[in-house]
Design a protein around this motif. Structure first.
Motif, PDB file in Angstrom:
ATOM      1  N   GLY A  50      -4.024   3.857  -5.711  1.00 45.66           N
ATOM      2  CA  GLY A  50      -4.631   2.810  -4.433  1.00 45.66           C
ATOM      3  C   GLY A  50      -5.823   4.241  -3.570  1.00 45.66           C
ATOM      4  N   VAL A  51      -5.756   5.050  -3.679  1.00 49.76           N
ATOM      5  CA  VAL A  51      -5.977   5.945  -2.970  1.00 49.76           C
ATOM      6  C   VAL A  51      -7.177   5.882  -2.572  1.00 49.76           C
ATOM      7  N   VAL A  52      -7.338   5.855  -1.113  1.00 51.99           N
ATOM      8  CA  VAL A  52      -9.008   6.369  -0.872  1.00 51.99           C
ATOM      9  C   VAL A  52      -9.023   7.532  -0.079  1.00 51.99           C
ATOM     10  N   ASP A 149      -6.514  -2.040  -3.438  1.00 51.40           N
ATOM     11  CA  ASP A 149      -6.499  -2.630  -4.312  1.00 51.40           C
ATOM     12  C   ASP A 149      -7.264  -2.365  -5.591  1.00 51.40           C
ATOM     13  N   TYR A 150      -6.987  -1.460  -6.470  1.00 54.00           N
ATOM     14  CA  TYR A 150      -9.076  -0.862  -6.979  1.00 54.00           C
ATOM     15  C   TYR A 150      -8.854  -2.755  -8.207  1.00 54.00           C
ATOM     16  N   VAL A 262      -0.577  -0.572  -1.199  1.00 54.27           N
ATOM     17  CA  VAL A 262      -1.148  -1.893  -0.922  1.00 54.27           C
ATOM     18  C   VAL A 262      -0.666  -3.317  -0.978  1.00 54.27           C
ATOM     19  N   HIS A 263       0.751  -2.666  -2.101  1.00 52.96           N
ATOM     20  CA  HIS A 263       1.650  -3.831  -2.613  1.00 52.96           C
ATOM     21  C   HIS A 263       3.346  -3.467  -1.254  1.00 52.96           C
TER      22      HIS A 263
END
Length: 405
Positions: A50-52, A149-150, A262-263
């Motif tokens: 989930g890394v941006v 969260d993709y 994100v969780h």
């Protein structure tokens, strides 16, 4: 001329982003997404940490750098609009040796040239101000590197497509794309349908679909799995954001790093090892055709021969939890093997050339009516909305079709 019917093959984040871009920019087009699974975003989109990415590593002026920086802004705005969690938890790239410090300086120069906001070098003693449990000689701090969260992004893209009048067909496997005069036949589950334009974003199956449609055999997809370990809930306060090693340009894979999701879990990984199936997310699952395809490819063996140290490192992490965790302990010594448990597995669609070299940049090929996204490596998910702009602008430009701004 106008495109009346457009098909998108693949319901991952890039395929969905392309479909959304078309319904936004060409509202008269009839857009259909074909996805072989029963839900969107179930492959690479749904199997990552989930890394941006902020754009630290990429060659200034490259397509990858430009699309990453553009994509970050578009993704953040999209997430906020759809109430999807987007957390700028920040990232440290940590040097553990003098040699790594030199390479870190080069990454800093690239990040500045790419316009990464807030980027700065910090000495080792300041690392604890950001990550109290991390250790290193120096670090590069990117405060706006984020997590998202993709899968939720994929679902929101699908919803936008359908709200705008497009169609997302689930459980529809595309086997061939056949271009003819003035049309493209899309073969799916024993039937054929005519479209004016087809854009294939087939991820792990992208090379096979391209070849079956008459495209070149290379680059070829060789799957590499990446395992994650999850830090026990009682130890999640050991890591605040993202802690990464300094990449070594001599080797293709980054090595184990630490990521908050994100969780609110902390994951260690991924490693990288040849997968015995392109979609083998469960341990012990084997696809003999996929395995034979990979090990029967001479380019894979050339790649392996040129990367023996990395292969040894990744083999150790594949078979030893202790070796896996030791890589993370180099950055956060407080973590022990008793603090982790096995987590999910992802599979990377690694595009490889005939000579065994890796295709590092985005690879897009095709004709005026057919587009194949042959390679969309990291930061592909980060860049998805910008990649979609690029693909649609190019595809519609070749057909001389105006798009709305």
């Amino acid at each position: 001329m106008s495109v009346h019917k457009t098909a998108i093959v693949g319901g991952g984040i890039i395929g969905l982003a392309v479909a959304r871009e078309i319904v936004r920019r060409a509202p008269d087009a009839e857009v259909t997404v074909f996805e072989k699974e029963t839900a969107v975003g179930t492959h690479q989109t749904g199997h990552n940490s989930g890394v941006v990415h902020a754009g630290l590593y990429y060659e200034p002026g490259s397509l990858k750098a430009a699309l990453c920086r553009r994509g970050v802004g578009l993704l953040e705005e999209f997430a906020h609009r759809h109430d999807i969690r987007y957390d700028k938890c920040g990232k440290l790239v940590v040097a553990q040796s003098a040699e790594e410090q030199v390479r870190l300086g080069g990454i800093h120069e690239r990040a500045v040239a790419n316009g990464v906001p807030g980027i700065r070098m910090i000495p080792g003693e300041e690392i604890r101000d950001i990550e109290p449990n991390a250790r290193g000689l120096a670090a590069l701090h990117s405060p706006e590197t984020a997590i998202v969260d993709y899968p939720a992004v994929a679902r929101a893209l699908a919803a936008e497509i359908e709200t705008a009048g497009g169609t997302v067909r689930l459980g529809r496997r595309v086997t061939r794309i056949q271009e003819r005069s003035g049309e493209v036949l899309l073969h799916s589950d024993g039937s054929a349908e005519s479209f004016d334009l087809v854009i294939a974003c087939a991820g792990l199956q992208s090379d096979r679909l391209a070849v079956s449609s008459g495209e070149a055999a290379y680059p070829r997809i060789v799957p590499f799995y990446g395992d994650y370990f999850v830090l026990d809930a009682a130890k999640t306060d050991l890591v605040n954001g993202l802690i990464y090693p300094v990449p070594d340009p001599k080797y293709p894979f980054l090595g184990v790093h630490l990521t908050r999701t994100v969780h609110d879990t902390i994951v260690l990984g991924p490693n990288a090892f040849l997968s015995f199936g392109r979609e083998a997310y469960r341990r012990g699952r084997i696809s003999f055709p996929d395995t034979l395809s990979a090990i029967g490819f001479p380019g894979f063996w050339r790649f392996a021969a040129n990367n023996v140290p990395a292969a040894i490192r990744e083999t150790r992490t594949a078979f030893s939890t202790r070796s896996f965790v030791e890589q993370a302990r180099a950055y956060v010594p407080a973590i022990t093997t008793s603090d982790v448990h096995r987590g999910p597995r992802g599979v990377r669609a690694q595009a490889m050339n005939r000579d065994g070299s890796l295709e590092d940049d985005f690879a897009i090929s095709g004709t005026a009516r057919t587009v194949h996204v042959r390679n969309a490596p990291s930061p592909g998910a980060t860049s998805a909305l910008a990649i979609a702009e690029h693909i649609v602008r190019e595809a519609f430009g070749r057909l001389d079709i105006p798009i709305q701004r």
